[in-house]
Scaffold this motif. Structure first.
Motif, short mmCIF file in Angstrom:
data_model
loop_
_atom_site.label_atom_id
_atom_site.label_comp_id
_atom_site.label_asym_id
_atom_site.label_seq_id
_atom_site.Cartn_x
_atom_site.Cartn_y
_atom_site.Cartn_z
N SER A 1 67.86 25.54 50.49
CA SER A 1 67.58 26.51 51.56
C SER A 1 68.75 26.68 52.51
N GLY A 2 69.73 25.80 52.43
CA GLY A 2 70.86 25.87 53.33
C GLY A 2 70.62 25.20 54.66
N ARG A 3 69.50 24.53 54.83
CA ARG A 3 69.21 23.87 56.11
C ARG A 3 70.14 22.68 56.32
N VAL A 4 70.55 22.03 55.23
CA VAL A 4 71.52 20.94 55.32
C VAL A 4 72.58 21.14 54.24
N ASP A 5 73.73 20.52 54.45
CA ASP A 5 74.83 20.63 53.50
C ASP A 5 74.90 19.45 52.54
N ALA B 1 63.99 16.82 49.54
CA ALA B 1 65.40 16.76 49.93
C ALA B 1 66.24 17.80 49.19
N ALA B 2 65.92 18.06 47.92
CA ALA B 2 66.65 19.07 47.17
C ALA B 2 66.38 20.46 47.73
N ALA B 3 65.16 20.71 48.18
CA ALA B 3 64.83 22.01 48.78
C ALA B 3 65.59 22.22 50.08
N ASN C 1 64.51 17.33 42.84
CA ASN C 1 65.01 18.54 42.20
C ASN C 1 64.07 19.02 41.10
N GLN C 2 63.49 18.10 40.35
CA GLN C 2 62.60 18.46 39.26
C GLN C 2 61.27 19.03 39.76
N LEU C 3 60.95 18.81 41.03
CA LEU C 3 59.71 19.35 41.59
C LEU C 3 59.86 20.80 42.05
N LEU C 4 61.09 21.30 42.14
CA LEU C 4 61.32 22.68 42.56
C LEU C 4 60.88 23.65 41.47
N LEU D 1 62.36 11.85 54.60
CA LEU D 1 62.34 12.47 53.27
C LEU D 1 61.22 11.82 52.46
N SER D 2 60.12 12.52 52.32
CA SER D 2 58.96 11.98 51.61
C SER D 2 58.52 12.98 50.55
N GLY D 3 57.37 12.72 49.97
CA GLY D 3 56.84 13.64 48.98
C GLY D 3 56.55 15.01 49.55
N ASP D 4 56.36 15.09 50.88
CA ASP D 4 56.08 16.37 51.52
C ASP D 4 57.35 17.08 52.00
#
Length: 294
Positions: A180-184, A174-176, A197-200, A168-171
């Motif tokens: 996206s539903g890829r993880v719960d 984690a919120a995305a 989250n604020q970057l979304l 989990l990095s800047g690229d």
């Protein structure tokens, strides 16, 4: 000739300063190396305040990966330091630790609002991580190559866990991943999840739950290699910290990425560390706190 001599003397003095290489990682919001908040990470701001008071050293930033950061200390490279390291006995074997420089919220389980609120692993005092990671209907991720409390380490070693490592990095937002539903769920620090989250384009509504038996505030330190320069740096930092802990700009930097709820939860820990700093160092004759009060 006089001007030339002064120039040579000045150049010699600059060269004579010991150099500290400050290892920096892409670890927002603790350290932010690019983007709109570059240099505004929690440890970036604390580092700036600390090193400003250390003119007797030359300071150089060195960007490394999280895995490389740990490797630097195991390879016994000299005159390297980090800001914001959590203490462990293993790390203490190959580096020196300063007194506490900051305190932050405990590691938590983050998920989309309502997604896991009714899960059987959720208890009034937090998430039972052992139950959550055994649910075959769920997928969770965590960041590898960093320190975790024993309650989390135990589930990371289970072969049938639904929790897997993910860089989990800047690229990799984690919120995305949650949106996206890829993880719960994500095992992460709340302020780090809020930063992502604020970057979304449109922020999601996240929930965070403390982890049972791991719900302790995270106390951070400066660490340096065990050479003469590293020892001198730690000694200098320890003498600066009592005064810094009493200054509001330093506390504000420590809380840069915390919401009001996290600030309230940490207020007791911050007050305690402020008092500890004064009690431990007030007897030092060269301590800046004493000098200011004289």
């Amino acid at each position: 000739m006089l001007l030339r001599s002064l120039f040579v003397l000045l150049a010699f003095n600059v060269q004579a300063k010991p150099q500290l290489n400050w290892l920096q990682t892409d670890w927002p919001p603790h350290q932010i190396v690019n983007g709109p908040y570059q240099g505004q990470g929690t440890f970036d701001l604390l580092h700036q305040q600390i090193t400003t008071l250390m003119p007797e050293f030359n300071h150089q930033l060195r960007l490394v990966s999280l895995a490389k950061l740990e490797q630097v200390f195991t390879e016994a490279e000299t005159a390297n330091c980090t800001v914001g390291t959590l203490f462990s006995e293993q790390r203490a074997g190959n580096r020196l630790f300063s007194r506490p420089i900051a305190v932050g919220p405990a590691l938590a389980v983050g998920f989309l609002e309502g997604r896991l609120s009714e899960h059987q692993a959720n208890l009034p005092d937090g998430v039972v991580i052992e139950k959550l990671t055994q649910d075959p209907k769920l997928t969770g991720v965590y960041q590898p190559n960093r320190f975790y409390p024993d309650a989390v380490l135990q589930v990371l070693q289970q072969a049938d866990s639904n929790l897997s490592s993910y860089s989990l990095s800047g690229d990799v937002n984690a919120a995305a991943l949650l949106l996206s539903g890829r993880v719960d769920y994500v095992v992460e620090y709340p302020e780090r999840m809020e930063y992502f989250n604020q970057l979304l384009p449109e922020a999601a509504t996240l929930e965070h739950r403390a982890i049972v038996n791991a719900n302790i505030a995270s106390v951070s330190h400066v660490t340096c290699t065990k050479d003469a320069v590293g020892q001198a740096a730690i000694a200098t930092i320890d003498r600066l910290l009592p005064d810094l802990w009493q200054q509001q700009p330093y506390i504000d930097a420590m809380q840069r990425w915390l919401d009001d709820s996290a600030r309230r939860r940490l207020s007791t820990d911050i007050n305690q560390l402020q008092q500890d700093a004064l009690m431990q160092f007030k007897s030092w004759p060269d301590n800046p706190v004493n000098a200011r009060n004289q």
